[in-house]
Design a protein around this motif. Structure first.
Motif, PDB file in Angstrom:
ATOM      1  N   ASN A  57     -21.551 -58.708  68.740  1.00  0.00           N
ATOM      2  CA  ASN A  57     -22.425 -57.557  68.065  1.00  0.00           C
ATOM      3  C   ASN A  57     -21.905 -56.326  67.647  1.00  0.00           C
ATOM      4  O   ASN A  57     -21.020 -55.863  68.517  1.00  0.00           O
ATOM      5  CB  ASN A  57     -23.840 -57.758  68.986  1.00  0.00           C
ATOM      6  CG  ASN A  57     -23.660 -56.952  70.252  1.00  0.00           C
ATOM      7  OD1 ASN A  57     -23.467 -55.893  70.337  1.00  0.00           O
ATOM      8  ND2 ASN A  57     -23.688 -57.646  71.343  1.00  0.00           N
ATOM      9  N   GLY A  58     -22.782 -55.692  66.895  1.00  0.00           N
ATOM     10  CA  GLY A  58     -22.252 -54.233  66.585  1.00  0.00           C
ATOM     11  C   GLY A  58     -22.794 -53.100  67.411  1.00  0.00           C
ATOM     12  O   GLY A  58     -22.149 -51.865  67.372  1.00  0.00           O
ATOM     13  N   GLY A  59     -23.077 -53.296  68.608  1.00  0.00           N
ATOM     14  CA  GLY A  59     -23.452 -52.363  69.630  1.00  0.00           C
ATOM     15  C   GLY A  59     -24.527 -51.387  69.171  1.00  0.00           C
ATOM     16  O   GLY A  59     -25.036 -51.497  68.206  1.00  0.00           O
ATOM     17  N   LEU A  60     -24.960 -50.578  70.204  1.00  0.00           N
ATOM     18  CA  LEU A  60     -26.358 -49.979  70.000  1.00  0.00           C
ATOM     19  C   LEU A  60     -25.976 -48.964  68.846  1.00  0.00           C
ATOM     20  O   LEU A  60     -26.801 -48.666  68.113  1.00  0.00           O
ATOM     21  CB  LEU A  60     -26.714 -49.105  71.296  1.00  0.00           C
ATOM     22  CG  LEU A  60     -27.672 -48.139  71.201  1.00  0.00           C
ATOM     23  CD1 LEU A  60     -29.078 -48.838  70.857  1.00  0.00           C
ATOM     24  CD2 LEU A  60     -28.040 -47.641  72.707  1.00  0.00           C
ATOM     25  N   LEU A  61     -24.889 -48.195  68.860  1.00  0.00           N
ATOM     26  CA  LEU A  61     -24.779 -46.868  68.129  1.00  0.00           C
ATOM     27  C   LEU A  61     -24.827 -47.395  66.503  1.00  0.00           C
ATOM     28  O   LEU A  61     -25.505 -46.972  65.830  1.00  0.00           O
ATOM     29  CB  LEU A  61     -23.473 -46.138  68.049  1.00  0.00           C
ATOM     30  CG  LEU A  61     -23.397 -44.710  67.174  1.00  0.00           C
ATOM     31  CD1 LEU A  61     -24.279 -43.817  67.592  1.00  0.00           C
ATOM     32  CD2 LEU A  61     -21.855 -44.464  67.460  1.00  0.00           C
ATOM     33  N   SER A  62     -24.067 -48.414  66.362  1.00  0.00           N
ATOM     34  CA  SER A  62     -23.906 -48.831  64.671  1.00  0.00           C
ATOM     35  C   SER A  62     -25.538 -49.533  64.264  1.00  0.00           C
ATOM     36  O   SER A  62     -25.797 -49.386  63.206  1.00  0.00           O
ATOM     37  CB  SER A  62     -22.612 -49.499  64.444  1.00  0.00           C
ATOM     38  OG  SER A  62     -22.389 -50.673  65.517  1.00  0.00           O
ATOM     39  N   THR A  63     -25.984 -50.349  65.360  1.00  0.00           N
ATOM     40  CA  THR A  63     -27.283 -50.636  64.884  1.00  0.00           C
ATOM     41  C   THR A  63     -28.208 -49.484  64.516  1.00  0.00           C
ATOM     42  O   THR A  63     -28.845 -49.756  63.498  1.00  0.00           O
ATOM     43  CB  THR A  63     -27.692 -51.535  66.221  1.00  0.00           C
ATOM     44  OG1 THR A  63     -26.629 -52.534  66.667  1.00  0.00           O
ATOM     45  CG2 THR A  63     -29.016 -52.514  65.788  1.00  0.00           C
ATOM     46  N   TYR A  64     -28.081 -48.666  65.527  1.00  0.00           N
ATOM     47  CA  TYR A  64     -28.992 -47.529  65.494  1.00  0.00           C
ATOM     48  C   TYR A  64     -28.892 -46.821  63.994  1.00  0.00           C
ATOM     49  O   TYR A  64     -29.900 -46.610  63.276  1.00  0.00           O
ATOM     50  CB  TYR A  64     -28.836 -46.398  66.353  1.00  0.00           C
ATOM     51  CG  TYR A  64     -29.904 -45.362  66.495  1.00  0.00           C
ATOM     52  CD1 TYR A  64     -31.184 -45.432  66.594  1.00  0.00           C
ATOM     53  CD2 TYR A  64     -29.037 -44.089  65.854  1.00  0.00           C
ATOM     54  CE1 TYR A  64     -31.981 -43.879  66.475  1.00  0.00           C
ATOM     55  CE2 TYR A  64     -29.940 -42.863  65.800  1.00  0.00           C
ATOM     56  CZ  TYR A  64     -31.244 -42.947  66.143  1.00  0.00           C
ATOM     57  OH  TYR A  64     -32.080 -42.135  65.961  1.00  0.00           O
ATOM     58  N   VAL A  65     -27.475 -46.598  63.783  1.00  0.00           N
ATOM     59  CA  VAL A  65     -27.265 -45.760  62.439  1.00  0.00           C
ATOM     60  C   VAL A  65     -27.717 -46.846  61.263  1.00  0.00           C
ATOM     61  O   VAL A  65     -28.191 -46.128  60.202  1.00  0.00           O
ATOM     62  CB  VAL A  65     -25.839 -45.485  62.464  1.00  0.00           C
ATOM     63  CG1 VAL A  65     -25.035 -45.031  61.052  1.00  0.00           C
ATOM     64  CG2 VAL A  65     -25.325 -44.463  63.516  1.00  0.00           C
ATOM     65  N   VAL A  66     -27.323 -47.908  61.306  1.00  0.00           N
ATOM     66  CA  VAL A  66     -27.705 -48.505  60.067  1.00  0.00           C
ATOM     67  C   VAL A  66     -29.451 -48.679  59.869  1.00  0.00           C
ATOM     68  O   VAL A  66     -29.674 -48.446  58.850  1.00  0.00           O
ATOM     69  CB  VAL A  66     -27.233 -50.080  60.180  1.00  0.00           C
ATOM     70  CG1 VAL A  66     -27.874 -51.172  59.447  1.00  0.00           C
ATOM     71  CG2 VAL A  66     -25.572 -50.296  60.203  1.00  0.00           C
ATOM     72  N   ASN A  67     -30.089 -48.982  61.106  1.00  0.00           N
ATOM     73  CA  ASN A  67     -31.469 -48.909  60.911  1.00  0.00           C
ATOM     74  C   ASN A  67     -31.985 -47.726  60.409  1.00  0.00           C
ATOM     75  O   ASN A  67     -33.047 -47.627  59.920  1.00  0.00           O
ATOM     76  CB  ASN A  67     -32.098 -49.399  62.369  1.00  0.00           C
ATOM     77  CG  ASN A  67     -31.758 -50.992  62.659  1.00  0.00           C
ATOM     78  OD1 ASN A  67     -31.622 -51.695  61.785  1.00  0.00           O
ATOM     79  ND2 ASN A  67     -31.984 -51.318  63.860  1.00  0.00           N
TER      80      ASN A  67
END
Lengths: 318, 323
Positions: free
Chosen positions: A143-153
């Motif tokens: 998975n992309g991890g918290l930071l990239s998920t957060y940035v994308v969302n």
């Protein structure tokens, strides 16, 4: 097979054996005592918090958090009722309905996403089946991890401070899709789907009118997984809802922020009435905990069997 | 499959396939948005990411951020050394303990509860033990607070009533106790659920196996050793592989909520997940490159451990492998 007949056959073949193979009385008592103890260990914190929420603030000061408070009181709940947002709606009521709304919408949406994908994957003739299997498998191990998920969302999808941020990220999961696929593969006979196709029905119709009605147990299981996940979620809110956006808070996130909220109310309260006594802040937060826990406590025993069947379906690997 | 048949298969994309494709389209879109886009976001780990005001994420990423090679992985050394060591020790250490206890205790309990004579008692206790699974860590955090609060907590009040010195549970002085508390809480919350998983498998074992064993004079222990445990092997291994694959992740709520994120206890509960969260939300000047590098390590190492664990299992016993 009906439960009654199952029971009677087992009784006929197994009763003598079972009695012969049973635990010795002493061991049985020891085991039973241990499980009663474990059961208490799991339930007692809830009872404790309920008792605290019905204690008076003065009692907390005198005897601390205690199973036998010095004085019973409902003041915590009264004050929770008076904890209002800017529009005059009690914060907890607002959050309660936010939680219910998110849970309902999320569960329905999740069911649609999961069951359609599960159905499509269960069709052996589907040309993209191999590709789709890979598509849902990769996120299980990477998975992309918290930071990239957060940035994308937040920056790409613009979900910050919206209800969708609390709904969409939790709506689907590969684990549930696989449970659904396994269920369709093992319990929906191919003849039903064939008969639909012979009659000229589209895949959507076959899915909605033939497959779904006979898949209710699996749907119920997934729905329950989703319902509890949404009801208990505070993490998404802590990521995507700023702490100033009180109206968007689900109940669990009110609990996360309750210290600040009580502080806020205390200040307001002081300003409004000079003769007000101190807020029952200790008992108030426990009252909100109780409000968040009670719906679960009283509903999960009835749904437990669906959970267990879901776990067993999930254990079948594919 | 030969190239020819593959080609023929591809060219015959029937109406049926088209309908199935549209049926699954929403889910595919969901997967792309919420699983695959973030994976590409991992390139931040190799960039000097700067947000361009007023521009989108992609623009910032591709036009405003220079490649930085492995620079971001200096986060491992940028903090003081003990922080980094603590972070990895806690993440892996707690997980290893959780994995071992998470198999041993629930399997033992499942076997024991299956033997209890009173089915009613077994059912009631099972339901009660399932309860913690349905509670969030936020709620459990308040349960813990009710017991451990310095001024009013049940534990400290009890210590006081026996004339002892109360302990400030959420401060540095209590650090030696917290690993035990965290392990206890983890087991408390997951025990019932795992027990039910194993119990469901035990109930599925063919009873005639036990009957045959009994006729041969096998004791209870022998039945457990030679029938129950071998029958549970596959599910135990599946649960094990899943857990090993998550060895670089941690149950965030457990570490963050029950300790109330107390800064003097950091050394006890700082895991990779807590580090990432804290650097994003509790740090006034977050360094996105470092955070993303930590996330990248977590994802890649987790993926590698899972594949390795599965490969080992496949060599030992092909049947039990997950994939």
């Amino acid at each position: 097979m009906s439960t009654a007949s199952k029971k009677s056959t087992r009784h006929a073949t197994g009763s003598g054996m079972e009695r012969f193979n049973a635990l010795r009385p002493g061991t049985n008592i020891a085991y039973s005592a241990m499980f009663i103890l474990l059961a208490f260990l799991c339930v007692i914190p809830v009872i404790f918090v309920v008792i605290i929420s019905f204690s008076s603030e003065a009692s907390i000061g005198k005897v601390g958090y205690s199973f036998v408070p010095a004085e019973w009181s409902t003041e915590a709940y009264q004050y929770v009722w008076h904890l209002r947002n800017s529009r005059g709606i009690p914060t907890v009521v607002m959050a309660f309905f936010t939680s219910i709304g998110i849970t309902l919408v999320g569960t329905v949406l999740g069911l649609i996403l999961i069951s359609t994908m599960g159905y499509v994957l269960s069709r052996r003739s589907f040309k993209l089946r191999g590709f789709y299997t890979t598509l849902i498998f990769i996120p299980m191990i990477f998975n992309g991890g918290l930071l990239s998920t957060y940035v994308v969302n937040t920056q790409l999808l613009g979900l910050k401070n919206t209800y969708w941020a609390l709904i969409l990220p939790l709506a689907c999961s590969s684990f549930y899709v696989i449970i659904m696929r396994t269920f369709f593969q093992t319990t929906v006979p191919d003849e039903i789907i064939e008969s639909g196709r012979v009659d000229g029905a589209s895949q959507l119709r076959i899915f909605a009118q033939l497959v779904l009605p006979i898949s209710l147990p699996a749907l119920a299981t997934i729905a329950l997984f989703l319902t509890f996940a949404y009801w208990n979620d505070w993490y998404q809110a802590s990521l995507y809802i700023e702490s100033s956006k009180h109206d968007l808070f689900p109940l669990q996130y009110v609990l996360v922020n309750i210290e600040k909220n009580i502080q806020y109310l205390a200040n307001n309260d002081m300003a409004m009435s000079a003769n007000s006594t101190a807020l029952p802040s200790e008992t108030m937060r426990m009252a909100i905990v109780v409000i968040a826990v009670v719906p679960i406590m009283f509903s999960y025993p009835f749904f437990q069997k669906y959970f267990i069947s879901g776990l067993t379906i999930g254990a079948v690997k594919g | 499959m030969s190239v020819q048949t593959k080609k023929r298969k591809k060219s015959r994309f029937t109406l049926d396939d088209l309908q199935l494709f549209f049926l699954s389209l929403p889910t595919v879109v969901w997967y792309i948005l919420f699983c695959y886009l973030p994976m590409f976001g991992l390139v931040i780990a190799f960039k000097k990411y700067k947000v361009a005001p007023g521009k989108g994420f992609l623009w910032s990423l591709f036009n405003n951020s220079a490649w930085s090679g492995l620079d971001n992985f200096r986060f491992l050394f940028a903090n003081n050394k003990t922080t980094t060591i603590n972070m990895f020790r806690n993440t892996i250490g707690y997980n290893i303990i959780f994995i071992i206890l998470g198999v041993v205790i629930p399997v033992t309990l499942a076997i024991m509860i299956n033997h209890i004579r009173s089915q009613k008692l077994a059912k009631v206790t099972q339901t009660a033990m399932f309860l913690p699974h349905f509670l969030s860590w936020v709620v459990v955090g308040y349960f813990v607070f009710a017991f451990l609060s310095t001024d009013n907590g049940l534990v400290n009040r009890t210590i006081l009533s026996f004339g002892g010195t109360p302990i400030k549970w959420y401060q540095g002085e209590a650090a030696p106790y917290w690993p035990w508390i965290l392990i206890f809480l983890h087991m408390w919350k997951t025990m019932g659920y795992s027990m039910v998983v194993y119990l469901a498998s035990i109930k599925g074992i063919d009873e005639s196996l036990y009957e045959a064993a009994m006729i041969d004079g096998a004791t209870k222990w022998q039945q457990t050793r030679y029938i129950t445990l071998p029958m549970l092997k596959t599910i135990m291994i599946i649960m094990f592989i899943m857990a090993v694959g998550k060895i670089f992740n941690s149950d965030f709520g457990l570490f963050y909520r029950t300790t109330r994120n107390s800064s003097s206890l950091t050394s006890v509960y700082l895991t990779l997940d807590v580090y990432v969260y804290n650097s994003m939300f509790n740090n006034p000047r977050p360094v996105y490159g470092y955070i993303s590098a930590a996330g990248f390590l977590q994802s890649v190492l987790g993926c590698i451990t899972m594949v390795v664990a599965n490969t080992i299992v496949r060599h030992v016993d092909n049947e039990s492998a997950l994939f």
